[in-house]
Design a protein around this motif. Sequence first.
Motif, mmCIF file in Angstrom:
data_model
loop_
_atom_site.group_PDB
_atom_site.id
_atom_site.type_symbol
_atom_site.label_atom_id
_atom_site.label_comp_id
_atom_site.label_asym_id
_atom_site.label_seq_id
_atom_site.Cartn_x
_atom_site.Cartn_y
_atom_site.Cartn_z
ATOM 1 N N LEU A 129 8.626 8.212 -4.363
ATOM 2 C CA LEU A 129 8.307 6.855 -4.814
ATOM 3 C C LEU A 129 9.521 5.949 -4.665
ATOM 4 O O LEU A 129 9.398 4.801 -4.204
ATOM 5 C CB LEU A 129 7.830 6.879 -6.267
ATOM 6 C CG LEU A 129 7.563 5.519 -6.914
ATOM 7 C CD1 LEU A 129 6.519 4.736 -6.123
ATOM 8 C CD2 LEU A 129 7.140 5.680 -8.362
ATOM 9 N N VAL A 130 10.692 6.446 -5.050
ATOM 10 C CA VAL A 130 11.921 5.655 -4.907
ATOM 11 C C VAL A 130 12.170 5.337 -3.435
ATOM 12 O O VAL A 130 12.520 4.204 -3.062
ATOM 13 C CB VAL A 130 13.126 6.403 -5.508
ATOM 14 C CG1 VAL A 130 14.425 5.655 -5.227
ATOM 15 C CG2 VAL A 130 12.945 6.587 -7.008
ATOM 16 N N LYS A 131 11.970 6.338 -2.567
ATOM 17 C CA LYS A 131 12.164 6.125 -1.123
ATOM 18 C C LYS A 131 11.177 5.085 -0.604
ATOM 19 O O LYS A 131 11.548 4.196 0.189
ATOM 20 C CB LYS A 131 11.956 7.446 -0.377
ATOM 21 C CG LYS A 131 12.052 7.335 1.148
ATOM 22 C CD LYS A 131 13.433 6.882 1.586
ATOM 23 C CE LYS A 131 13.640 7.076 3.087
ATOM 24 N NZ LYS A 131 12.692 6.305 3.913
ATOM 25 N N ALA A 132 9.920 5.171 -1.037
ATOM 26 C CA ALA A 132 8.919 4.193 -0.604
ATOM 27 C C ALA A 132 9.300 2.790 -1.068
ATOM 28 O O ALA A 132 9.168 1.814 -0.313
ATOM 29 C CB ALA A 132 7.543 4.578 -1.136
ATOM 30 N N GLU A 133 9.778 2.676 -2.302
ATOM 31 C CA GLU A 133 10.196 1.367 -2.812
ATOM 32 C C GLU A 133 11.388 0.831 -2.022
ATOM 33 O O GLU A 133 11.454 -0.368 -1.715
ATOM 34 C CB GLU A 133 10.542 1.476 -4.301
ATOM 35 C CG GLU A 133 9.327 1.718 -5.195
ATOM 36 C CD GLU A 133 9.692 1.852 -6.650
ATOM 37 O OE1 GLU A 133 10.911 1.948 -6.950
ATOM 38 O OE2 GLU A 133 8.784 1.871 -7.508
ATOM 39 N N VAL B 191 0.823 -1.212 0.000
ATOM 40 C CA VAL B 191 0.000 0.000 0.000
ATOM 41 C C VAL B 191 0.857 1.262 0.000
ATOM 42 O O VAL B 191 0.462 2.289 -0.571
ATOM 43 C CB VAL B 191 -0.953 -0.021 1.220
ATOM 44 C CG1 VAL B 191 -0.184 0.055 2.534
ATOM 45 C CG2 VAL B 191 -1.974 1.097 1.130
ATOM 46 N N THR B 192 2.043 1.206 0.588
ATOM 47 C CA THR B 192 2.911 2.391 0.633
ATOM 48 C C THR B 192 3.373 2.776 -0.767
ATOM 49 O O THR B 192 3.309 3.948 -1.161
ATOM 50 C CB THR B 192 4.126 2.130 1.535
ATOM 51 O OG1 THR B 192 3.674 1.778 2.847
ATOM 52 C CG2 THR B 192 5.009 3.364 1.620
ATOM 53 N N LYS C 168 17.680 -2.287 -4.074
ATOM 54 C CA LYS C 168 16.867 -2.258 -5.291
ATOM 55 C C LYS C 168 16.559 -3.687 -5.707
ATOM 56 O O LYS C 168 17.240 -4.634 -5.312
ATOM 57 C CB LYS C 168 17.572 -1.506 -6.422
ATOM 58 C CG LYS C 168 18.956 -2.018 -6.756
ATOM 59 C CD LYS C 168 19.534 -1.284 -7.937
ATOM 60 C CE LYS C 168 19.793 0.169 -7.638
ATOM 61 N NZ LYS C 168 20.959 0.377 -6.791
ATOM 62 N N ALA C 169 15.520 -3.797 -6.512
ATOM 63 C CA ALA C 169 15.167 -5.112 -7.048
ATOM 64 C C ALA C 169 15.919 -5.358 -8.339
ATOM 65 O O ALA C 169 16.246 -4.423 -9.080
ATOM 66 C CB ALA C 169 13.659 -5.202 -7.284
ATOM 67 N N ASP C 170 16.201 -6.629 -8.616
ATOM 68 C CA ASP C 170 16.833 -7.013 -9.884
ATOM 69 C C ASP C 170 15.740 -7.170 -10.920
ATOM 70 O O ASP C 170 14.997 -8.150 -10.932
ATOM 71 C CB ASP C 170 17.609 -8.320 -9.709
ATOM 72 C CG ASP C 170 18.405 -8.673 -10.969
ATOM 73 O OD1 ASP C 170 18.309 -7.906 -11.944
ATOM 74 O OD2 ASP C 170 19.105 -9.688 -10.962
ATOM 75 N N LEU C 171 15.619 -6.194 -11.822
ATOM 76 C CA LEU C 171 14.543 -6.202 -12.801
ATOM 77 C C LEU C 171 14.850 -7.095 -13.997
ATOM 78 O O LEU C 171 14.028 -7.243 -14.906
ATOM 79 C CB LEU C 171 14.269 -4.774 -13.297
ATOM 80 C CG LEU C 171 14.014 -3.742 -12.182
ATOM 81 C CD1 LEU C 171 13.706 -2.391 -12.799
ATOM 82 C CD2 LEU C 171 12.883 -4.180 -11.289
ATOM 83 N N ASN C 172 16.028 -7.681 -14.031
ATOM 84 C CA ASN C 172 16.407 -8.533 -15.162
ATOM 85 C C ASN C 172 16.056 -9.994 -14.920
ATOM 86 O O ASN C 172 16.227 -10.835 -15.800
ATOM 87 C CB ASN C 172 17.911 -8.404 -15.445
ATOM 88 C CG ASN C 172 18.296 -6.994 -15.847
ATOM 89 O OD1 ASN C 172 17.601 -6.381 -16.651
ATOM 90 N ND2 ASN C 172 19.370 -6.486 -15.290
#
Length: 452
Positions: A143-147, A40-41, A447-451
């Motif tokens: 948004l980046v901080k929330a992620e 939700v964040t 960060k997430a690995d988007l690959n």
Amino acid sequence: MNKYLFTALVFLLAFSSIQAQEIAQLTLNESILYAIENNVTTKNARLETFISKATVKETTAQGLPQINGTFNLDYNPLIPVVFLPNQPPFGDPSNPSEVIPARFGVNYSSGLGVNMTQMIFDGSFFVGLRAAKTLTQLTNFDLVKAENDVIENVKKAYFGVLVNQERIRLSESNLARVDSLLKEAKALNEAGFAEKIEVSRIQVQRNNTYSQVERSRTAWEISKEILKIQMGMPLTVDVLITETLEELNSSEEINQLLLREGEGRVELDQLKTTIELQQLDIRNNTSQYMPTIDFVGNIRRSGAGNELNTVFNKQNWFTSSLLGLSMNIPIFDGFSKSARIQKNKYALNQLENQRFYLSDAYQNEIFTAKSNLKNDLNILDVQRENLELAKEVFDIAKIKYQEGVGSNLEVIDADAALTEAEINYLAALYDGLISKVDLEKALGILKADLNN
């Protein structure tokens, strides 16, 4: 961003295909991607970016022509009275009153018009437009901080599930070990080679070990619920972790992490953008000392009649129009703008002080996180060695007991020491994992690995 959305979509489709079985097989990266989309964040932070973009459009619209249409249809049951002096040459000598009432107008009137206003100059508009665009940048950083916060929480929750799985494995191994001892003790007691008290001692240890297994299973279930909450996943879905601690925390990866230097922290980007907004607010209040100029114009068709059916007769309608400039010149406002500017400047000084503090604080955070991780890794090595020693002591005590040169008290004490060593090892392992995540956060590399 497109790659990120595509990856998340693929994962969501895969999750939908297994949702019927109410089981979600997850890797750490899949958990993070799901959380970024469903927590939700992050969902609210993403909506905030859309709001800021709409704000830019709203602010831009103020500089475009403002056009409004008007229509009216009026009925005067009693036509307003205008009083005229009862004096020559239009006076009525027979009327003793000083005034003569006269009615000017008709019973029905109507009008149709278009009004247009175009801003020519307004200093606060251009500052406001710049502020709206800067606000969009700030919401992107938010948004980046929330992620990042979601990634941090998901990682810690995910590691909690893995550690509890390991705790269950060790507890069940302990229970199997004690069950074997209990079986042997009962056999010796039945054969007359062991007293009943020896069986009772091991039975007590077995009950304690069983309780530890149940506590481990409960902790595992709770940790899975925490992970699902952090991910924004329905609680009705069960979670199955498909990775191991060794796969996620290789020694080489941790050593490389300890050698890394800090990258840009999004918190500093947020603060920098907030400072820009504060500076723009000062400019906005200063610009309000300048005049504003607007172009105005309108065109109107008006008609009237004594009867409703004659109001809209073509011959009763007439056209009028107006073109002009309007200027508003501020002269004196009781020093309210000056007070607002002073408030803005004080607030700006506070933000500058905060930026100076945060720059040093984040460097100290990196130093502290690296120190904690190194310390936790040292403790983990000690506890791993202690665990191996406890296993060795237990094996020796068991052999001595089986050969009749040792007591079952030694075996029970060795088993209790082994259980304590396992608990300490798992605690040190969890502390090390949390310190690893804290260091990633301090370095600004969560960060997430988007690959994948």
